[in-house]
Design an enzyme around this catalytic site. Structure first.
Site, PDB file in Angstrom:
ATOM      1  CB  SER A 153      -0.869   0.072   1.250  1.00 57.22           C
ATOM      2  OG  SER A 153      -1.438  -1.136   1.572  1.00 57.22           O
ATOM      3  CG  HIS A 156      -2.431  -0.396  -4.112  1.00 59.06           C
ATOM      4  ND1 HIS A 156      -3.145   0.773  -3.985  1.00 59.06           N
ATOM      5  CD2 HIS A 156      -2.428  -0.953  -2.880  1.00 59.06           C
ATOM      6  CE1 HIS A 156      -3.547   0.909  -2.745  1.00 59.06           C
ATOM      7  NE2 HIS A 156      -3.131  -0.115  -2.049  1.00 59.06           N
ATOM      8  CD  GLU A 213      -3.972   3.610  -6.894  1.00 58.72           C
ATOM      9  OE1 GLU A 213      -3.962   4.829  -7.112  1.00 58.72           O
ATOM     10  OE2 GLU A 213      -3.872   3.130  -5.751  1.00 58.72           O
ATOM     11  CG  ASN A 250      -4.626   4.136  -0.204  1.00 58.28           C
ATOM     12  OD1 ASN A 250      -5.840   3.939  -0.181  1.00 58.28           O
ATOM     13  ND2 ASN A 250      -3.742   3.167  -0.073  1.00 58.28           N
TER      14      ASN A 250
HETATM   15  N1  LIG Z   1      -5.957  -4.689   3.954  1.00 58.52           N
HETATM   16  C1  LIG Z   1      -6.114  -3.775   3.000  1.00 58.52           C
HETATM   17  O1  LIG Z   1      -7.143  -3.089   2.929  1.00 58.52           O
HETATM   18  C2  LIG Z   1      -5.047  -3.588   1.953  1.00 58.52           C
HETATM   19  C3  LIG Z   1      -5.385  -2.924   0.751  1.00 58.52           C
HETATM   20  C4  LIG Z   1      -4.415  -2.799  -0.249  1.00 58.52           C
HETATM   21  C5  LIG Z   1      -3.138  -3.288  -0.028  1.00 58.52           C
HETATM   22  N2  LIG Z   1      -2.830  -3.912   1.162  1.00 58.52           N
HETATM   23  C6  LIG Z   1      -1.473  -4.444   1.315  1.00 58.52           C
HETATM   24  O2  LIG Z   1      -1.515  -5.843   1.064  1.00 58.52           O
HETATM   25  C7  LIG Z   1      -0.535  -6.497   1.845  1.00 58.52           C
HETATM   26  C8  LIG Z   1      -1.193  -7.554   2.698  1.00 58.52           C
HETATM   27  O3  LIG Z   1      -2.146  -6.934   3.541  1.00 58.52           O
HETATM   28  P1  LIG Z   1      -3.299  -7.755   4.259  1.00 58.52           P
HETATM   29  O4  LIG Z   1      -4.239  -6.743   4.789  1.00 58.52           O
HETATM   30  O5  LIG Z   1      -3.798  -8.827   3.359  1.00 58.52           O
HETATM   31  O6  LIG Z   1      -2.472  -8.419   5.456  1.00 58.52           O
HETATM   32  P2  LIG Z   1      -2.890  -9.625   6.419  1.00 58.52           P
HETATM   33  O7  LIG Z   1      -2.140  -9.426   7.673  1.00 58.52           O
HETATM   34  O8  LIG Z   1      -4.373  -9.789   6.453  1.00 58.52           O
HETATM   35  O9  LIG Z   1      -2.309 -10.915   5.656  1.00 58.52           O
HETATM   36  C9  LIG Z   1      -0.955 -11.155   5.497  1.00 58.52           C
HETATM   37  C10 LIG Z   1      -0.737 -12.655   5.469  1.00 58.52           C
HETATM   38  O10 LIG Z   1       0.628 -12.915   5.168  1.00 58.52           O
HETATM   39  C11 LIG Z   1       1.072 -14.024   5.937  1.00 58.52           C
HETATM   40  N3  LIG Z   1       2.535 -13.922   6.020  1.00 58.52           N
HETATM   41  C12 LIG Z   1       3.280 -13.111   6.792  1.00 58.52           C
HETATM   42  N4  LIG Z   1       4.592 -13.250   6.480  1.00 58.52           N
HETATM   43  C13 LIG Z   1       4.658 -14.176   5.493  1.00 58.52           C
HETATM   44  C14 LIG Z   1       5.721 -14.743   4.732  1.00 58.52           C
HETATM   45  N5  LIG Z   1       6.975 -14.352   4.901  1.00 58.52           N
HETATM   46  N6  LIG Z   1       5.433 -15.684   3.817  1.00 58.52           N
HETATM   47  C15 LIG Z   1       4.151 -16.094   3.611  1.00 58.52           C
HETATM   48  N7  LIG Z   1       3.102 -15.582   4.284  1.00 58.52           N
HETATM   49  C16 LIG Z   1       3.349 -14.625   5.199  1.00 58.52           C
HETATM   50  C17 LIG Z   1       0.348 -13.874   7.261  1.00 58.52           C
HETATM   51  O11 LIG Z   1       0.256 -15.137   7.916  1.00 58.52           O
HETATM   52  C18 LIG Z   1      -1.003 -13.338   6.822  1.00 58.52           C
HETATM   53  O12 LIG Z   1      -1.940 -14.362   6.607  1.00 58.52           O
HETATM   54  C19 LIG Z   1       0.175  -5.407   2.636  1.00 58.52           C
HETATM   55  O13 LIG Z   1       1.314  -5.000   1.915  1.00 58.52           O
HETATM   56  C20 LIG Z   1      -0.863  -4.311   2.681  1.00 58.52           C
HETATM   57  O14 LIG Z   1      -0.289  -3.036   2.867  1.00 58.52           O
HETATM   58  C21 LIG Z   1      -3.762  -4.089   2.135  1.00 58.52           C
END
Ligand SMILES: NC(=O)c1ccc[n+]([C@@H]2O[C@H](COP(=O)([O-])OP(=O)(O)OC[C@H]3O[C@@H](n4cnc5c(N)ncnc54)[C@H](O)[C@@H]3O)[C@@H](O)[C@H]2O)c1
Length: 310
Positions: free
Chosen positions: A119, A140, A152, A191
């Protein structure tokens, strides 16, 4: 490349991204380091597919076929073997992402594209240790990834145009509307636009102009209602640029210039009131509300998308 896709991280974002590629016919490996997260990601995906069946977007057979294309695994190597497109969706920690990219580079083939759903982290930082930075790209997605059309895209500056086109094409094929940014900027576009609105919203609450509830009503019944079909730029043209010139000249000096999150958020975070996930945030949330509210949101989004495409 789209025929074998590896999605790394099965949390909030990863399961939705995996679902999209599976619905479009790709073989998908969904990897999470934690077995429990993998299981809950898969059950969220199954719920989402069931909703799409209920809403007649997918036939039950198509939903079952999509689910069958997703192979869950806690082995990173197994997920990456033969993948032409990798999308990482692990937590927003640069060190973890760099370590993951090191391992990805050791396993995937020369032609593979490596995408990140970050993000906030610029592509130059993500690619800082890469042997082949030119195949890295930010893709993104928005939560819920399987339903919000925008992605994006920020390619590494050295990514060849043909590879950028492959990424955009892959995203279009899974039904997304990708927007390629012309340069790297913190927060990308969406964002930043959201943050500008949220900053002003809390400023208005602090000034006693509106309640928190009023802010949400004003947005969902006013600008937000319209923005889904007419963006702010076209709205300015439709409204008349002479009017908008006066509006902006008069209002710009009045708008918040706050440089950090508002006190209303900081104070609640300090008290552990994080919103729906803790039962209390800016509003109070009953125990069952988070799941119910997410389901209702998803149903609205499915219907809105249908309406927009009609
Ligand atoms: N949540 C949102 O609204 C959103 C929106 C756009 C982008 N993002 C981005 O997407 C990414 C993920 O966010 P999220 O909200 O899905 O996070 P989340 O915490 O819900 O999920 C992350 C997952 O990754 C796993 N994990 C951690 N380290 C790991 C590794 N080394 N290898 C394999 N699995 C691993 C965790 O067990 C977890 O299930 C981040 O970079 C976040 O900034 C999030």
């Amino acid at each position: 490349m789209e025929n074998a896709v590896a999605v790394i991280g099965a949390g909030v974002m990863g399961h939705g991204i995996a679902q999209l590629f599976a619905q479009a016919g790709s073989a998908v490996r969904l990897h999470d380091a934690a077995e429990r997260q993998l299981a809950s990601g898969l059950s969220a995906m199954e719920e989402s597919l069931a909703l799409l069946v209920e809403e007649a977007v997918l036939t039950p057979q198509a939903a079952a076929a999509a689910r069958a294309r997703v192979r869950p695994t806690t082995s990173l190597d197994e997920a990456l073997a033969g993948a032409g497109f990798v999308v990482e969706a692990i937590p927003e920690l640069l060190a973890s992402k760099l370590e993951l990219f090191d391992r990805i580079e050791q396993v995937v083939g020369e032609d593979a594209i490596v995408g990140s759903n970050t993000s906030t982290i610029p592509i130059s930082l993500l690619a800082q240790r890469a042997r082949r930075p030119e195949r890295m790209v930010i893709v993104h997605f928005f939560n819920p990834a399987q339903l919000v059309p925008l992605v994006e895209v920020v390619p590494h500056p050295r990514m060849p145009p043909a590879a950028v086109e492959r990424v955009l094409e892959a995203l279009r094929r899974i039904g997304k509307r990708p927007v390629r940014l012309r340069k790297e900027v913190p927060g990308f576009v969406a964002n930043r636009l959201q943050a500008a609105v949220v900053r002003e919203a809390f400023h208005l609450v602090e000034q006693g102009v509106a309640s928190l509830e009023d802010i949400d009503t004003v947005m969902t019944e006013g600008p937000g209602f319209r923005w889904s079909f007419v963006g702010p730029v076209e709205a300015a043209d439709l409204g008349g640029l002479d009017t908008w010139q006066r509006v902006l000249d008069n209002l710009a000096p009045e708008l918040s210039r706050a440089e950090r999150a508002p006190a209303a958020i900081r104070e609640r975070v300090a008290r552990g009131e994080l919103g729906a996930k803790t039962g209390r945030g800016l509003f109070d949330h009953a125990a069952s509300t988070l799941a119910e509210r997410s389901r209702a949101r998803d149903r609205f989004l499915v219907r809105l998308e249908k309406l927009k495409r009609r």
